[in-house]
Design a protein around this motif. Structure first.
Motif, PDB file in Angstrom:
ATOM      1  N   UNK A   1       0.836  -1.198   0.000  1.00 18.81           N
ATOM      2  CA  UNK A   1       0.000   0.000   0.000  1.00 18.81           C
ATOM      3  C   UNK A   1       0.873   1.252   0.000  1.00 18.81           C
ATOM      4  N   UNK A   2       1.987   1.195   0.725  1.00 21.37           N
ATOM      5  CA  UNK A   2       2.877   2.357   0.805  1.00 21.37           C
ATOM      6  C   UNK A   2       3.909   2.416  -0.328  1.00 21.37           C
ATOM      7  N   UNK A   3       4.493   1.275  -0.682  1.00 23.03           N
ATOM      8  CA  UNK A   3       5.611   1.277  -1.627  1.00 23.03           C
ATOM      9  C   UNK A   3       5.309   0.628  -2.976  1.00 23.03           C
ATOM     10  N   UNK A   4       4.186  -0.050  -3.104  1.00 17.62           N
ATOM     11  CA  UNK A   4       3.855  -0.745  -4.339  1.00 17.62           C
ATOM     12  C   UNK A   4       3.836   0.180  -5.539  1.00 17.62           C
ATOM     13  N   UNK A   5       4.372  -0.314  -6.643  1.00 21.11           N
ATOM     14  CA  UNK A   5       4.378   0.458  -7.883  1.00 21.11           C
ATOM     15  C   UNK A   5       5.606   1.330  -8.061  1.00 21.11           C
ATOM     16  N   UNK A   6       6.456   1.418  -7.045  1.00 20.79           N
ATOM     17  CA  UNK A   6       7.666   2.235  -7.172  1.00 20.79           C
ATOM     18  C   UNK A   6       8.748   1.449  -7.903  1.00 20.79           C
ATOM     19  N   UNK A   7       9.464   2.134  -8.775  1.00 18.61           N
ATOM     20  CA  UNK A   7      10.601   1.541  -9.480  1.00 18.61           C
ATOM     21  C   UNK A   7      11.784   2.481  -9.338  1.00 18.61           C
ATOM     22  N   UNK A   8      12.928   1.905  -9.035  1.00 19.16           N
ATOM     23  CA  UNK A   8      14.163   2.676  -8.914  1.00 19.16           C
ATOM     24  C   UNK A   8      15.137   2.116  -9.943  1.00 19.16           C
ATOM     25  N   UNK A   9      15.572   2.963 -10.839  1.00 17.85           N
ATOM     26  CA  UNK A   9      16.524   2.564 -11.864  1.00 17.85           C
ATOM     27  C   UNK A   9      17.871   3.145 -11.463  1.00 17.85           C
ATOM     28  N   UNK A  10      18.793   2.259 -11.116  1.00 14.51           N
ATOM     29  CA  UNK A  10      20.097   2.715 -10.666  1.00 14.51           C
ATOM     30  C   UNK A  10      21.119   1.608 -10.816  1.00 14.51           C
ATOM     31  N   UNK A  11      22.315   1.986 -11.140  1.00 14.68           N
ATOM     32  CA  UNK A  11      23.450   1.079 -11.140  1.00 14.68           C
ATOM     33  C   UNK A  11      24.638   1.893 -10.650  1.00 14.68           C
TER      34      UNK A  11
END
Length: 149
Positions: free
Chosen positions: A46-56
């Motif tokens: 509910x709080x974090x769902x759907x978040x995507x972090x693109x990092x390397x």
């Protein structure tokens, strides 16, 4: 609650304190695979769902890698989560993927975050787990003798 870099990273991905989204579709998809979503996973998604972090790039003890907090990344893997849950005596619910889908992410009823593949490693309990995930902290191996593997 989180390290400042974690807050900045999550904020850039669309998170904010008090965020609340509907997870009904994910709950139905997981239920279709035989996975029941417990209270801790409900709160997390509910709080974090759907978040995507693109990092390397460099992290604390491993490279920082992209991740997606989206259970749809785990569709078709319900049996993997059910088997590990049974082996470890914890109910691990799929919550996303790590490293462009190379690993799956799961959360147990105690809010401990796992990397799941042919092995299971833990990032620890929330909120520490989110810092480790975002900042590139190495997850710890789960004792496979406990898992009977």
């Amino acid at each position: 609650m989180f390290d400042d870099v974690t807050v900045t990273t999550l904020t850039q991905a669309g998170w904010f304190p008090g965020r609340s989204i509907s997870i009904d579709l994910w709950v139905a998809q997981l239920r279709d695979e035989g996975v029941e979503v417990h209270a801790a996973a409900t709160a997390f998604l509910t709080e974090f769902g759907g978040l995507s972090v693109v990092y390397r790039g460099p992290g604390i003890s491993r490279a920082r890698e992209s991740f997606a907090l989206d259970p749809e990344e785990c569709v078709g893997e319900g049996d993997r989560f059910l088997e590990w849950s049974q082996d470890l005596g914890r109910q691990i619910v799929p919550v996303g993927s790590l490293s462009d889908g190379r690993f799956f992410l799961g959360l147990d009823e105690g809010s401990e975050l796992y990397s799941v593949e042919a092995f299971v490693k833990t990032f620890g309990p929330m909120p520490v787990a989110m810092d480790r995930l975002v900042l590139g902290g190495m997850p710890e191996a789960v004792d496979e003798t406990v898992a009977g593997r």
